[in-house]
Motif scaffolding. Structure first.
Motif, PDB file in Angstrom:
ATOM      1  N   UNK A 147       0.695  -1.202   0.074  1.00  0.00           N
ATOM      2  CA  UNK A 147      -0.040  -0.399  -0.151  1.00  0.00           C
ATOM      3  C   UNK A 147       1.211   1.271   0.165  1.00  0.00           C
ATOM      4  N   UNK A 148       0.593   2.256  -1.011  1.00  0.00           N
ATOM      5  CA  UNK A 148       1.097   3.629  -1.075  1.00  0.00           C
ATOM      6  C   UNK A 148       0.084   4.547  -1.266  1.00  0.00           C
ATOM      7  N   UNK A 149       1.260   6.033  -1.028  1.00  0.00           N
ATOM      8  CA  UNK A 149       0.636   6.864  -1.556  1.00  0.00           C
ATOM      9  C   UNK A 149       0.361   7.344  -2.692  1.00  0.00           C
ATOM     10  N   UNK A 150       1.195   9.151  -2.823  1.00  0.00           N
ATOM     11  CA  UNK A 150       1.837   9.854  -4.299  1.00  0.00           C
ATOM     12  C   UNK A 150       2.864   9.710  -3.985  1.00  0.00           C
ATOM     13  N   UNK A 151       3.494  10.059  -4.822  1.00  0.00           N
ATOM     14  CA  UNK A 151       5.134  10.357  -5.295  1.00  0.00           C
ATOM     15  C   UNK A 151       5.973   8.830  -5.683  1.00  0.00           C
ATOM     16  N   UNK A 152       7.356   9.798  -6.140  1.00  0.00           N
ATOM     17  CA  UNK A 152       7.947   8.695  -7.553  1.00  0.00           C
ATOM     18  C   UNK A 152       8.113   7.960  -6.570  1.00  0.00           C
ATOM     19  N   UNK A 153       8.395   7.378  -5.194  1.00  0.00           N
ATOM     20  CA  UNK A 153       8.249   6.263  -4.195  1.00  0.00           C
ATOM     21  C   UNK A 153       7.091   5.333  -3.940  1.00  0.00           C
ATOM     22  N   UNK A 154       6.183   6.581  -4.505  1.00  0.00           N
ATOM     23  CA  UNK A 154       4.508   5.624  -4.002  1.00  0.00           C
ATOM     24  C   UNK A 154       4.483   4.521  -5.057  1.00  0.00           C
ATOM     25  N   UNK A 155       5.408   4.248  -6.309  1.00  0.00           N
ATOM     26  CA  UNK A 155       4.261   3.312  -7.104  1.00  0.00           C
ATOM     27  C   UNK A 155       5.449   2.650  -6.930  1.00  0.00           C
ATOM     28  N   UNK A 156       6.289   1.920  -6.095  1.00  0.00           N
ATOM     29  CA  UNK A 156       6.652   0.573  -5.604  1.00  0.00           C
ATOM     30  C   UNK A 156       5.864  -0.446  -5.788  1.00  0.00           C
ATOM     31  N   UNK A 157       4.221  -0.152  -5.810  1.00  0.00           N
ATOM     32  CA  UNK A 157       3.536  -1.723  -4.935  1.00  0.00           C
ATOM     33  C   UNK A 157       3.533  -2.042  -6.793  1.00  0.00           C
ATOM     34  N   UNK A 158       3.320  -1.194  -7.771  1.00  0.00           N
ATOM     35  CA  UNK A 158       3.022  -1.916  -9.006  1.00  0.00           C
ATOM     36  C   UNK A 158       4.456  -2.759  -8.960  1.00  0.00           C
ATOM     37  N   UNK A 159       5.584  -2.703  -9.279  1.00  0.00           N
ATOM     38  CA  UNK A 159       6.715  -3.689  -9.240  1.00  0.00           C
ATOM     39  C   UNK A 159       6.775  -4.542  -8.502  1.00  0.00           C
ATOM     40  N   UNK A 160       5.779  -5.128  -7.577  1.00  0.00           N
ATOM     41  CA  UNK A 160       5.889  -6.457  -6.963  1.00  0.00           C
ATOM     42  C   UNK A 160       4.496  -6.721  -7.403  1.00  0.00           C
TER      43      UNK A 160
END
Ligand SMILES: Cc1ncc(C[n+]2csc(CCOP(=O)(O)OP(=O)(O)O)c2C)c(N)n1
Ligand code: SF4
Lengths: 301, 571
Positions: free
Chosen positions: A62-75
């Motif tokens: 689960x993520x918010x918004x930001x470059x870092x918050x895109x992480x879930x797409x890759x898992x």
């Protein structure tokens, strides 16, 4: 759907499999800039997932918004890409609803400590059983170079063209103060340490906070991979991770010396929010088939 | 028209037992088989301040709190001052004297019964039993069933031990004796019920909590706010018995976020708030629409804007409920009329949220929140309960698959082969970000396409009356109950009026509005807000041109106000 409430001591990693780290990678390529520290955090997370052996079907990123918050797409997992700053409370709801799930929250320093800063104390003090990986690049990446709450004062950004006027905050010091039961720090380039801290954080029963200093070569020129590495001092074997005063002392002393303390800073076992909830339900004798008429009868005149 | 009802208003200082005395009469009347409808105002202050409890009891069905009281029971001078203009000839004043803090000039034609409430309670060495003395007097004067009242008093104080029960019963008996010693000059009395009925007495807030339990609520996230808090209070007490979870969040943004998280995890989840909280939730409501995550949000409206009039009544959040979120963000909005609706429409709200995978907003209001009403004993098994459509495991799982009815099966975490993302970014059928014009148009069409069927799926709005009418009145929320009575009175006077009572406000059942409007010469929409919010939507979405009648004084309409307005219009 009133599923029977889970067992009293729900562990996040009931559902185990044996997968290699690359098998946790979803088939979407990371959209991050080349050289971005977030790539390293993702690699460490994938390794940690493999080492823990969590079943992707029972994992929620689960993520918010930001470059870092895109992480879930890759898992490879269930996942939610929510709103700027709101990953924490969304994760709280999911965790309480399904304590058998393993939940990883990820996001940036702006996401977690600026717009989402009001949620942080409550994730920590409630001991919500999730693992929070903060990808701290000391800048707003996605919106292209504005000051974040962890930016160094002297840094020039779009909103601080002449240098900043505010002091940064220290995420780990806040999380220690807020009562997080697991607090650790690493930097993105140190995959070994980051992997270990995420893995132990996931195995920790309770709220685990891991601050990973993650360089942003595109917008943060004052903190690069090299400077994070050079400034890091890993806590020694003598450090007592169960001693809150010692943890705060380590952080304060390091900050004073311009250093970054890394490794596991603090870890204590205490009941998690979902455990306390399950215990409460047990105490009142709650169960899904409780006859509603008994409740309605209380409103008879 | 014979008068069946009696309206008693008890008023005084908060903390003097005004509310509990009123509640006891309500309970006693309900036990005796009468219909009761109450209306209360609380001081916004924690201690002291003016408190008022008005109850209307009748052997006939009641739909609102009535016009004005027949009987005023004034505990102090302030209560008298605030209400004396309504002491019309023929009404009754029961007041604290001698020994109270005021001595009124009794208006011409008013029946007055001085009862030494404070002094008697003091003499009995139980100064807190002032309200019991008043209760005794009211019971004697207006034939409020004594046996039922004694039972209610005994039950109320049982926890505090026999001495306290006896002291209160003594004060009550003393009040009766004091009143019996006076000559009754008025003719008011509570009617006797035709039959005993199986009822419960609930407030709107508690009924919403019960509706949620009936619907199968699993998870509730709370943040306290007047006048919605009692929903959380009820759910907190009872949801754990059903194995569910209520948690207090750090703010309303967290509340709605937790609800969305719990719903994604496969549970029925809700939160309840008032206007200020709904304002904070608007961004996440958009996310719930975009990610097609079912959730129920109750807004117990209060006086606004801003912090406004926290304890007062208003119907002014319709704009916010329908449009509050950026972008084109759809949702379903329902509004409750009565305590009965608070149960039924809450169940419907969950059913619609589950079926259409959208946020459903349920609007209640400040007067309904605390209004207690007698309703038939609700049978939990008589309500239909809907579950979200879940993936059958066949083929490749696409979370946002385009389907004929635009509804895509969901998959709870833990379902093998269905890992997927719920996202606020525009996405394709798989949930992957996609910003092409064609995709955005197709996906918005899908999300709004789901809502097209809601209007036919939801029961048609009730039409009160047949044939052609000079004037049609369209009402929403708790104003409906007021309009029902006004329409009846106007009809009794030979006027050709009709009523239209929609409970689904978004999507607006425009065709039903049109059909109703076609049978009426003129249309009136009374609303307790400044801008005429429903009238605005009706003008925008139909060809109708209703006239607005708006008030926003912090109080609901009375049937008399509507009757006067209609007569004025038709004069
Ligand atoms: C309510 C809201 N306000 C502002 C934004 C714009 N915004 C998107 S990401 C972001 C900051 C990103 O910085 P950080 O969280 O540190 O993550 P990074 O991109 O550096 O990884 C902002 C301000 C938004 N999406 N939503
Ligand atoms: S802008 Fe910075 S944080 Fe964002 S992807 Fe590029 S390097 Fe990474």
């Amino acid at each position: 759907m009133n599923a029977p409430h889970p067992v009293l001591h729900p562990q996040t990693h009931l559902h185990k499999v044996a997968l290699q780290s690359k098998e946790y990678k979803d088939n979407v390529n990371p959209f991050w800039c080349p050289g971005c520290g977030h790539h390293g955090v993702l690699t460490s997370l994938l390794r940690a997932l493999s080492e823990v052996g969590v079943d992707p079907n029972f994992l929620v990123n689960i993520s918010g918004i930001g470059c870092s918050s895109r992480l879930p797409y890759f898992v490879k997992s269930y996942k939610m890409h929510t709103l700027h700053g709101r990953a924490g409370p969304v994760a709280t709801g999911a965790q309480l609803a399904r304590p058998d799930l393993a939940i990883v929250v990820s996001g940036g320093d702006g996401d977690g400590f600026s717009i989402g800063g009001g949620h942080m104390p409550h994730l920590a003090r409630k001991n919500v059983n999730v693992t929070y990986v903060l990808m701290d690049n000391h800048v707003y990446g996605l919106t292209k170079c504005q000051a974040s709450p962890t930016s160094r004062r002297e840094m020039k950004t779009v909103t601080t063209p002449y240098g900043g006027v505010e002091e940064p905050l220290d995420p780990v010091l806040y999380m220690l103060t807020y009562g997080a039961s697991y607090v650790a720090q690493s930097y993105a380039a140190n995959a070994k340490l980051t992997t270990r801290l995420i893995k132990e954080g996931m195995e920790h029963k309770g709220f685990a906070f891991i601050n990973v200093l993650s360089h942003c070569p595109t917008f943060n020129e004052v903190d690069d991979a090299k400077s994070f590495k050079e400034a890091s001092d890993e806590v020694t074997a003598e450090h007592d991770v169960t001693d809150l005063d010692a943890a705060m002392h380590v952080v304060n002393m390091a900050t004073r010396a311009g250093r970054i303390p890394t490794g596991l800073l603090y870890k204590v076992e205490r009941p998690t929010l979902d455990e306390r909830m399950a215990e409460l339900v047990q105490r009142v004798g709650g169960h899904a088939d409780y006859d509603l008429k008994q409740i309605i009868d209380l409103s008879r005149p | 028209m014979t008068k069946h009802d009696l309206i008693i208003r008890i008023a005084g200082e908060g903390g003097e037992g005004i509310i509990s005395a009123g509640d006891m009469i309500t309970q006693a009347c309900a036990r005796a088989g009468l219909d009761v409808y109450t209306f209360k105002t609380f001081p916004a202050e924690i201690k002291g301040g003016y408190a008022m409890y008005q109850l209307r009891a009748s052997s006939e069905r009641l739909y609102n709190q009535g016009d004005s009281f027949d009987v005023l029971c004034a505990f102090n001078g302030e209560a008298y001052d605030l209400n004396h203009t309504r002491l019309q000839p023929g009404t009754v004043l029961v007041y604290d004297s001698p020994g109270g803090d005021f001595e009124p000039d009794i208006p011409e034609g008013v029946h007055a019964y001085p009862i030494p409430m404070t002094a008697t309670a003091k003499d009995l060495k139980s100064p807190r039993a002032k309200n019991m003395v008043a209760l005794g007097a009211l019971s004697q004067l207006f034939d409020i069933p004594e046996a039922s009242l004694r039972e209610v008093i005994a039950a109320k104080f049982a926890r505090k031990g026999d001495t306290v029960v006896q002291a209160n019963l003594t004060a009550f008996a003393q009040g009766r004796a004091l009143a019996a010693a006076q000559t009754k000059t008025d003719a008011y009395a509570v009617e006797h019920a035709k039959e005993k009925r199986d009822v419960v007495v609930m407030s709107g807030n508690h009924a919403i909590g019960l509706g949620a339990l009936i619907a199968g609520l699993d998870f509730y996230s709370a943040y306290p706010i007047t006048p919605a808090t009692e929903i959380a209070q009820y759910v907190a007490r009872h949801l754990p018995k059903r194995g569910g979870t209520l948690i207090q969040a750090e703010d309303e943004i967290a509340s709605i976020s937790q609800v969305v998280g719990a719903s994604y995890a496969g549970k029925k989840a809700m939160t309840a708030t008032s206007g200020p909280g709904l304002s904070l939730m608007s961004e996440m409501l958009g996310m719930a629409f975009m990610s097609e995550t079912p959730c129920v949000v109750v807004d117990v409206q209060r006086g606004g804007p801003s912090t406004g009039l926290p304890t007062k009544h208003e119907q002014s959040d319709l704009f916010l409920a329908v449009h509050g979120s950026h972008g084109d963000a759809g949702r379903i909005v329902l509004a409750v009329e009565s305590v009965q609706d608070c149960i039924g429409l809450t169940v419907q709200a969950f059913n619609l949220a589950e079926k259409y995978q959208v946020p459903v907003l349920l609007l209640s209001d400040g007067s309904l929140a605390f209004s207690t009403q007698t309703i038939p004993y609700p049978d939990p098994d008589s309500y239909q309960k809907v579950e979200r459509k879940r993936w059958d495991g066949e083929g490749e799982y696409k979370r946002y698959a385009q389907t004929e009815d635009h509804i895509s099966p969901m998959a709870d975490p833990g379902t093998h082969g269905a890992t997927h993302i719920a996202t606020g970014l525009e996405h394709n059928e798989l949930g992957m970000p996609n910003y092409t014009p064609a995709n955005h148009e197709a996906m918005q069409a899908k999300r709004f396409g789901k809502l097209k069927d809601v209007v036919t799926d939801f029961p048609a709005a009730e039409i009160d009356g047949d044939g052609e009418a000079e004037l049609g009145i369209i009402a929403w929320g708790s104003s409906i109950g007021v309009v029902r009575e006004a329409v009846q009175r106007l009809r009794d006077e030979g006027r050709k009026v009709k009523g239209f009572y929609p409970k689904l406000l978004c999507p607006l059942p425009a065709g039903q509005f049109e059909a109703f409007g076609a049978t009426c010469g003129r249309l009136l929409i009374p609303e307790v807000n400044y801008q005429g919010q429903l009238a605005h939507f009706v003008r925008a979405e139909t060809s109708l041109r209703p006239e607005s009648y708006t008030v926003c004084g912090g109080l609901p309409f009375t049937p008399g106000m509507i009757v006067r307005k209609v007569k004025e219009m038709l004069a």
